[in-house]
Design a protein around this motif. Structure first.
Motif, PDB file in Angstrom:
ATOM      1  N   LEU A   1       0.835  -1.201   0.000  1.00  0.00           N
ATOM      2  CA  LEU A   1       0.000   0.000   0.000  1.00  0.00           C
ATOM      3  C   LEU A   1       0.871   1.253   0.000  1.00  0.00           C
ATOM      4  O   LEU A   1       0.504   2.270  -0.599  1.00  0.00           O
ATOM      5  CB  LEU A   1      -0.921  -0.007   1.214  1.00  0.00           C
ATOM      6  CG  LEU A   1      -1.872   1.186   1.341  1.00  0.00           C
ATOM      7  CD1 LEU A   1      -2.768   1.308   0.114  1.00  0.00           C
ATOM      8  CD2 LEU A   1      -2.709   1.062   2.618  1.00  0.00           C
ATOM      9  N   ALA A   2       2.022   1.174   0.646  1.00  0.00           N
ATOM     10  CA  ALA A   2       2.923   2.322   0.664  1.00  0.00           C
ATOM     11  C   ALA A   2       3.378   2.682  -0.750  1.00  0.00           C
ATOM     12  O   ALA A   2       3.405   3.854  -1.128  1.00  0.00           O
ATOM     13  CB  ALA A   2       4.132   2.026   1.545  1.00  0.00           C
ATOM     14  N   ARG A   3       3.721   1.660  -1.536  1.00  0.00           N
ATOM     15  CA  ARG A   3       4.160   1.935  -2.915  1.00  0.00           C
ATOM     16  C   ARG A   3       3.012   2.512  -3.752  1.00  0.00           C
ATOM     17  O   ARG A   3       3.222   3.429  -4.560  1.00  0.00           O
ATOM     18  CB  ARG A   3       4.711   0.660  -3.538  1.00  0.00           C
ATOM     19  CG  ARG A   3       6.039   0.218  -2.939  1.00  0.00           C
ATOM     20  CD  ARG A   3       6.693  -0.880  -3.747  1.00  0.00           C
ATOM     21  NE  ARG A   3       5.953  -2.132  -3.700  1.00  0.00           N
ATOM     22  CZ  ARG A   3       6.105  -3.064  -2.774  1.00  0.00           C
ATOM     23  NH1 ARG A   3       6.976  -2.874  -1.786  1.00  0.00           N
ATOM     24  NH2 ARG A   3       5.405  -4.179  -2.802  1.00  0.00           N
ATOM     25  N   HIS A   4       1.823   1.967  -3.558  1.00  0.00           N
ATOM     26  CA  HIS A   4       0.680   2.497  -4.305  1.00  0.00           C
ATOM     27  C   HIS A   4       0.392   3.945  -3.907  1.00  0.00           C
ATOM     28  O   HIS A   4       0.110   4.791  -4.771  1.00  0.00           O
ATOM     29  CB  HIS A   4      -0.561   1.637  -4.059  1.00  0.00           C
ATOM     30  CG  HIS A   4      -1.801   2.225  -4.660  1.00  0.00           C
ATOM     31  ND1 HIS A   4      -2.048   2.185  -6.019  1.00  0.00           N
ATOM     32  CD2 HIS A   4      -2.847   2.898  -4.097  1.00  0.00           C
ATOM     33  CE1 HIS A   4      -3.201   2.786  -6.271  1.00  0.00           C
ATOM     34  NE2 HIS A   4      -3.702   3.233  -5.125  1.00  0.00           N
ATOM     35  N   THR A   5       0.464   4.237  -2.631  1.00  0.00           N
ATOM     36  CA  THR A   5       0.225   5.606  -2.173  1.00  0.00           C
ATOM     37  C   THR A   5       1.261   6.567  -2.747  1.00  0.00           C
ATOM     38  O   THR A   5       0.929   7.680  -3.170  1.00  0.00           O
ATOM     39  CB  THR A   5       0.249   5.660  -0.635  1.00  0.00           C
ATOM     40  OG1 THR A   5      -0.747   4.775  -0.115  1.00  0.00           O
ATOM     41  CG2 THR A   5      -0.011   7.070  -0.124  1.00  0.00           C
ATOM     42  N   TYR A   6       2.502   6.127  -2.776  1.00  0.00           N
ATOM     43  CA  TYR A   6       3.560   6.968  -3.341  1.00  0.00           C
ATOM     44  C   TYR A   6       3.302   7.207  -4.828  1.00  0.00           C
ATOM     45  O   TYR A   6       3.427   8.342  -5.319  1.00  0.00           O
ATOM     46  CB  TYR A   6       4.908   6.298  -3.123  1.00  0.00           C
ATOM     47  CG  TYR A   6       6.087   7.065  -3.675  1.00  0.00           C
ATOM     48  CD1 TYR A   6       6.216   8.438  -3.466  1.00  0.00           C
ATOM     49  CD2 TYR A   6       7.089   6.417  -4.406  1.00  0.00           C
ATOM     50  CE1 TYR A   6       7.303   9.144  -3.956  1.00  0.00           C
ATOM     51  CE2 TYR A   6       8.173   7.113  -4.908  1.00  0.00           C
ATOM     52  CZ  TYR A   6       8.275   8.475  -4.684  1.00  0.00           C
ATOM     53  OH  TYR A   6       9.347   9.174  -5.184  1.00  0.00           O
ATOM     54  N   ALA A   7       2.905   6.158  -5.547  1.00  0.00           N
ATOM     55  CA  ALA A   7       2.597   6.309  -6.970  1.00  0.00           C
ATOM     56  C   ALA A   7       1.438   7.274  -7.175  1.00  0.00           C
ATOM     57  O   ALA A   7       1.457   8.114  -8.098  1.00  0.00           O
ATOM     58  CB  ALA A   7       2.282   4.948  -7.585  1.00  0.00           C
TER      59      ALA A   7
END
Length: 326
Positions: A262-268
């Motif tokens: 979820l962290a990577r998706h939020t950053y994207a």
């Protein structure tokens, strides 16, 4: 394992080894209502040699089914003369305080509880609308029962709904509120992510007064947890501070604990919002190409497309393209 009760709406199991306090656990809300799943808390407390009775709910109905009368009676019979501590998260935390008087709980440990599931009384609570709409709240008594003797209430003060519930509960019940900024709704997960949950629970159940050590450790450790940065990023977005939101989201991807996917998706998502679409798309493509992440990434992208109106991404990432015949 001892079965205390088994019915249509609830199952109650116990593991009681000595004369010490018994923790009474209530299931949280779940989107996976597998009837064969272990009840919330049963495995954890039993493997840590703590007496436990765990109530498994076969539905997300906030412990409002008529079977709760028999559940309460069976538990009281089994725990006659014993000290009891209530324990739960979210829906389960509501169950613990809601039945605290009938179960003679000496104290409770609550993580992001609700004050009431009755939408006619609190229409601002829409997070579980599908289950709460039309719910017959026959046992909804947090506002009516005698104030519980003590305990702790953990919540994120920046989660507006959780703060409203916490304020309503502590106005009537003398619980110690523990604020956990940017923990989000799943405050209990924070302690599990850095393994301080064992010390926290044992101190609260057996050694009242030393729980502050685990709480301080959790506070010092929070920058290492992706969840902290994700909720901080969401907070900055709500305040219209996109650069700070982007920086916080990036910090989340650098953590080793928490929901890193979820962290990577939020950053994207922050990159795309900030005008860096190609960098965002590289992250999404990498996740979609990973068999372990594809399903969840498609769901998260679908949510983001609806939320932000990014229909241009639907055809590129979510719609299956026809393959031309050879």
């Amino acid at each position: 394992m001892e079965e205390i009760f088994s019915g249509h709406s609830y199952q109650v199991q116990a593991e009681i080894k000595d004369d010490g306090p018994t923790v009474v656990c209530f299931d949280p809300w779940s989107n996976i209502l597998d009837p064969d799943r272990p009840p919330f808390g049963l495995r954890y407390f039993s493997t840590n040699s703590i007496n436990v009775i765990a109530i498994k709910s076969h539905g997300n109905h906030w412990y409002q089914r008529e079977e709760m009368d028999e559940v309460v009676e069976r538990i009281n019979q089994r725990l006659a003369g014993r000290e009891r501590v209530g324990y739960g998260s979210s829906m389960g935390a509501y169950g613990a305080i809601n039945f605290s008087e009938r179960l003679s709980l000496s104290r409770v440990l609550l993580f992001a509880p609700q004050y009431s599931p009755d939408m006619t009384r609190f229409p601002w609570e829409q997070r579980w609308q599908a289950e709460q709409t039309g719910l017959e709240c026959r046992y909804d008594v947090v506002s009516e029962i005698a104030p519980i003797g003590g305990g702790y209430l953990f919540y994120d003060p920046f989660n507006s709904n959780d703060k409203k519930h916490a304020d309503l509960i502590t106005a009537r019940h003398p619980l110690t509120p523990i604020k956990m900024p940017f923990a989000g709704h799943h405050t209990l997960d924070w302690f599990g992510q850095n393994r301080t949950i064992s010390r926290l629970i044992k101190s609260m159940v057996f050694d009242i007064g030393r729980e502050g050590e685990a709480i301080r450790d959790r506070r010092l450790d929070r920058p290492k947890i992706a969840t902290y940065w994700l909720n901080l990023s969401a907070h900055y977005l709500a305040k219209n501070r996109p650069m700070l939101a982007l920086q916080a989201a990036k910090r989340g991807t650098e953590c080793e604990k928490g929901d890193l996917f979820l962290a990577r998706h939020t950053y994207a998502t922050c990159l795309y919002t900030h005008g860096e679409p190609e960098a965002a798309k590289r992250i999404w493509r990498s996740a979609l190409d990973n068999p372990n992440e594809t399903s969840r990434q498609r769901w998260l992208l679908g949510q983001s497309i609806v939320q932000h109106g990014w229909q241009e991404l639907r055809g590129e990432f979510l719609e299956t393209k026809a393959v031309a015949p050879a």
